[in-house]
Design a protein around this motif. Sequence first.
Motif, PDB file in Angstrom:
ATOM      1  N   ARG A   1       0.813  -1.383  -0.014  1.00  0.00           N
ATOM      2  CA  ARG A   1       0.128   0.005   0.043  1.00  0.00           C
ATOM      3  C   ARG A   1       1.043   1.412   0.093  1.00  0.00           C
ATOM      4  O   ARG A   1       0.654   2.111  -0.903  1.00  0.00           O
ATOM      5  CB  ARG A   1      -1.014  -0.039   1.301  1.00  0.00           C
ATOM      6  CG  ARG A   1      -2.519   0.196   0.904  1.00  0.00           C
ATOM      7  CD  ARG A   1      -3.260   0.289   2.005  1.00  0.00           C
ATOM      8  NE  ARG A   1      -4.485   0.877   1.963  1.00  0.00           N
ATOM      9  CZ  ARG A   1      -4.740   2.084   2.234  1.00  0.00           C
ATOM     10  NH1 ARG A   1      -3.532   2.912   2.650  1.00  0.00           N
ATOM     11  NH2 ARG A   1      -5.795   2.804   1.976  1.00  0.00           N
TER      12      ARG A   1
ATOM     13  N   LEU B   1       1.140   4.256  -3.031  1.00  0.00           N
ATOM     14  CA  LEU B   1       0.569   5.502  -2.864  1.00  0.00           C
ATOM     15  C   LEU B   1       1.632   6.473  -3.022  1.00  0.00           C
ATOM     16  O   LEU B   1       1.274   7.408  -3.779  1.00  0.00           O
ATOM     17  CB  LEU B   1       0.087   5.600  -1.238  1.00  0.00           C
ATOM     18  CG  LEU B   1      -1.227   5.103  -0.790  1.00  0.00           C
ATOM     19  CD1 LEU B   1      -1.186   5.026   0.750  1.00  0.00           C
ATOM     20  CD2 LEU B   1      -2.355   5.861  -1.355  1.00  0.00           C
TER      21      LEU B   1
ATOM     22  N   LEU C   1      -7.894   5.490  -5.687  1.00  0.00           N
ATOM     23  CA  LEU C   1      -6.674   5.650  -5.216  1.00  0.00           C
ATOM     24  C   LEU C   1      -6.468   7.265  -5.159  1.00  0.00           C
ATOM     25  O   LEU C   1      -6.078   7.869  -4.276  1.00  0.00           O
ATOM     26  CB  LEU C   1      -5.947   4.822  -6.053  1.00  0.00           C
ATOM     27  CG  LEU C   1      -4.319   5.173  -5.827  1.00  0.00           C
ATOM     28  CD1 LEU C   1      -3.805   5.232  -4.610  1.00  0.00           C
ATOM     29  CD2 LEU C   1      -3.603   4.341  -6.821  1.00  0.00           C
TER      30      LEU C   1
ATOM     31  N   LEU D   1      -5.832   9.656  -2.100  1.00  0.00           N
ATOM     32  CA  LEU D   1      -4.742  10.305  -1.983  1.00  0.00           C
ATOM     33  C   LEU D   1      -5.194  11.972  -1.819  1.00  0.00           C
ATOM     34  O   LEU D   1      -4.568  12.699  -0.836  1.00  0.00           O
ATOM     35  CB  LEU D   1      -3.850  10.415  -3.127  1.00  0.00           C
ATOM     36  CG  LEU D   1      -2.977   9.167  -3.116  1.00  0.00           C
ATOM     37  CD1 LEU D   1      -2.069   8.783  -4.673  1.00  0.00           C
ATOM     38  CD2 LEU D   1      -1.670   9.557  -2.180  1.00  0.00           C
TER      39      LEU D   1
END
Lengths: 208, 208, 208, 208
Positions: C15, C19, C60, C64
Amino acid sequence: MEEVLYKEKRLGTRRPEILRAALELFARKGVRATTVKDIARKARVAEGALYRHWKSKKELAEELFCENMKHFKACMEAEIEGFKGTKLRVKRVVGAFYTFAEKEPMVYRFLIQASLYELSYLLPRTSKPLDLFVRIIQEGIESGELKKVEPPLAAAFIIGAITKLPDFREMGILKKELKDYIDPLIELLWEGLKARNGLGKTFPSWKG
Amino acid sequence: MEEVLYKEKRLGTRRPEILRAALELFARKGVRATTVKDIARKARVAEGALYRHWKSKKELAEELFCENMKHFKACMEAEIEGFKGTKLRVKRVVGAFYTFAEKEPMVYRFLIQASLYELSYLLPRTSKPLDLFVRIIQEGIESGELKKVEPPLAAAFIIGAITKLPDFREMGILKKELKDYIDPLIELLWEGLKARNGLGKTFPSWKG
Amino acid sequence: MEEVLYKEKRLGTRRPEILRAALELFARKGVRATTVKDIARKARVAEGALYRHWKSKKELAEELFCENMKHFKACMEAEIEGFKGTKLRVKRVVGAFYTFAEKEPMVYRFLIQASLYELSYLLPRTSKPLDLFVRIIQEGIESGELKKVEPPLAAAFIIGAITKLPDFREMGILKKELKDYIDPLIELLWEGLKARNGLGKTFPSWKG
Amino acid sequence: MEEVLYKEKRLGTRRPEILRAALELFARKGVRATTVKDIARKARVAEGALYRHWKSKKELAEELFCENMKHFKACMEAEIEGFKGTKLRVKRVVGAFYTFAEKEPMVYRFLIQASLYELSYLLPRTSKPLDLFVRIIQEGIESGELKKVEPPLAAAFIIGAITKLPDFREMGILKKELKDYIDPLIELLWEGLKARNGLGKTFPSWKG
DNA sequence: AATGAATGAGGATTCATTCAT
DNA sequence: TATGAATGAATCCTCATTCAT
């Protein structure tokens, strides 16, 4: 204005420019890879102009192929007209072949390439140099000047060798002019093909 | 064989199917005329699959060309490995050439066609049968078994003749199997090429 | 083997790598222009891995955006915690703003760019620095330290100026570090905004 | 107007329709997110039509950007032509800026968005309003009307504030028309920028 | 005949997402 | 969880051909 129209009428059309442009492009890149726009640009003509003279790009290519092939064969035929003796005739056709290939390199390229691929389907109904070679060989065998081989095999033998030379020149493997290879090549071919049995072969020129 | 299939499945790749399908289509229609969709359909794969293994259709074609050309040459090289005497060696390479052409007609077609046109730009950097022919001829001339001609000319002579045969077969001009033409063809070639001066030529097998 | 599995379990997942990689790529090229493959390559992870953690590339990106925006605002909030006086507070937020922009240039870039375009639809429901600016300004007006302008206008005035600086730095129009522009910029802003009527403005610190 | 339409018809070109459609879509969704199909549909044209006028979608976007930016700058330049005094000139450019933004909201949106992201690489070689602002500021500083700050900093200050207003309006944070914010905004800017030392600043209008 | 803009089917390539391993 | 090959819709672009002028 009148005059211009008249002139255009008289001089007719952009047909020749288009033919010339198309031929060169087809020779260099193949029919498929040549676009109508390419042709139009090179011929300094609008794209639509092509369709005044041919129904499609394909028809233009086919006309170019058949007409030039006919012309190619005619050039070679003219060279043996009236000449007798198989060796001499082979020499003269081969000479004519390379003369043509050197004087009209674009036409030559186009014909060879198109024969093998994009327009090969036209070959059977097209008058072509191959026909001439086969005839000469057949006559040479009948006259006893040539060894008894299947004529098509002999034709493949001759034509294969002849056409390979320009390929090798373009690849840079052969450096000199095509003309300079004619004599040694003819020797190779002739030694392969000439009859070796008793008499017939001895005086080929008597026969013709 | 089982194992290979298993491995392929495990490695989870449609690469071989795509290669096979592309080769056949390229051989039949040329690279340009073959669409990615054609290949995908024949390989029973989605269009996108091709792009996991090659960056483009062109790269796929180039890989097929180089790898198969290498393989083709290797097959021919294996056939003369350890054999001496130029005539014998020529016989064996020509035999291998036609064996290949008959066992792998698609590969053969593709290689010949692509060499002459669409991928000819790859030839200089590709290991190819031509290299082998040139070597044999050069050695044959050096050993005195062959007439003194420029090796590239002799190569053009041999290769031209050899490659013309399959063309003529496809055109229907030659009817029998390629194999059946090997011996007469070798005779034509050999008579053309063999040395005729004094000694060297008489016992070529002594040399090798 | 056991250990590896155990370790993976413990360290959990990829993860964070994903990211980080995604953030940088989104910042540089935008969300749309960044492919899942790009992210996977940069994160040294397989493409599929992303879908273990998020339902889609979009999710995603949204995570973010929201998380970083929250963090950004929190950083700025922490800087004014307990500080009184509008001018001081403005100075400190602006300082925190540029500290963030310089310490986390990728996060900053991504947030600004995405706010304006690709993820602007998220802004209304996202906790963001703008909210903080508006609050400070409102309080400053109420306390009489600031001129009576519509708070959103004043906020646009401040935020516009502040955010333009990094743009100009990236364009190469401003050469020094952002930090070095804080004081002159604050002066420009303050002279524009400060109240000029008699009393209120004189003792701002009394109010806060 | 009639004439223009006539001419366009005669010249037979869908160029203007395509430009208009593309501009609006680019403004709304960005260049990347706008498909050629979108443009064609909106312009009521076939997809291929675009490629008669531009080599690619990118080139179309670039032309739109450069031409409109030039036009935008020209509109602003025309407004200060012959006017003296920095404050007046700033007022007029800002007025022209918002007039443009309100009369040509799509052009405005596109220019701002593309400047910041998708076409920012074009900015350095593009004639743009920023150049004008920098010039006015520089002259204002030289004449002593403006405080001595780095001109690019002052430009960032002005442009940042100015461009933020439309953003806030679109976000719904500012409710009134842009025009209505000009005067208060100019005051904020002017108080920030005006020279405060001795004489020169006192009567700026005497200078012009 | 000539022009060249327009058409639109078709081609190569991309890419988010799925899924078998 | 992780992998990465496979999918296939969507995208950009090409090009033979048509047609209004």
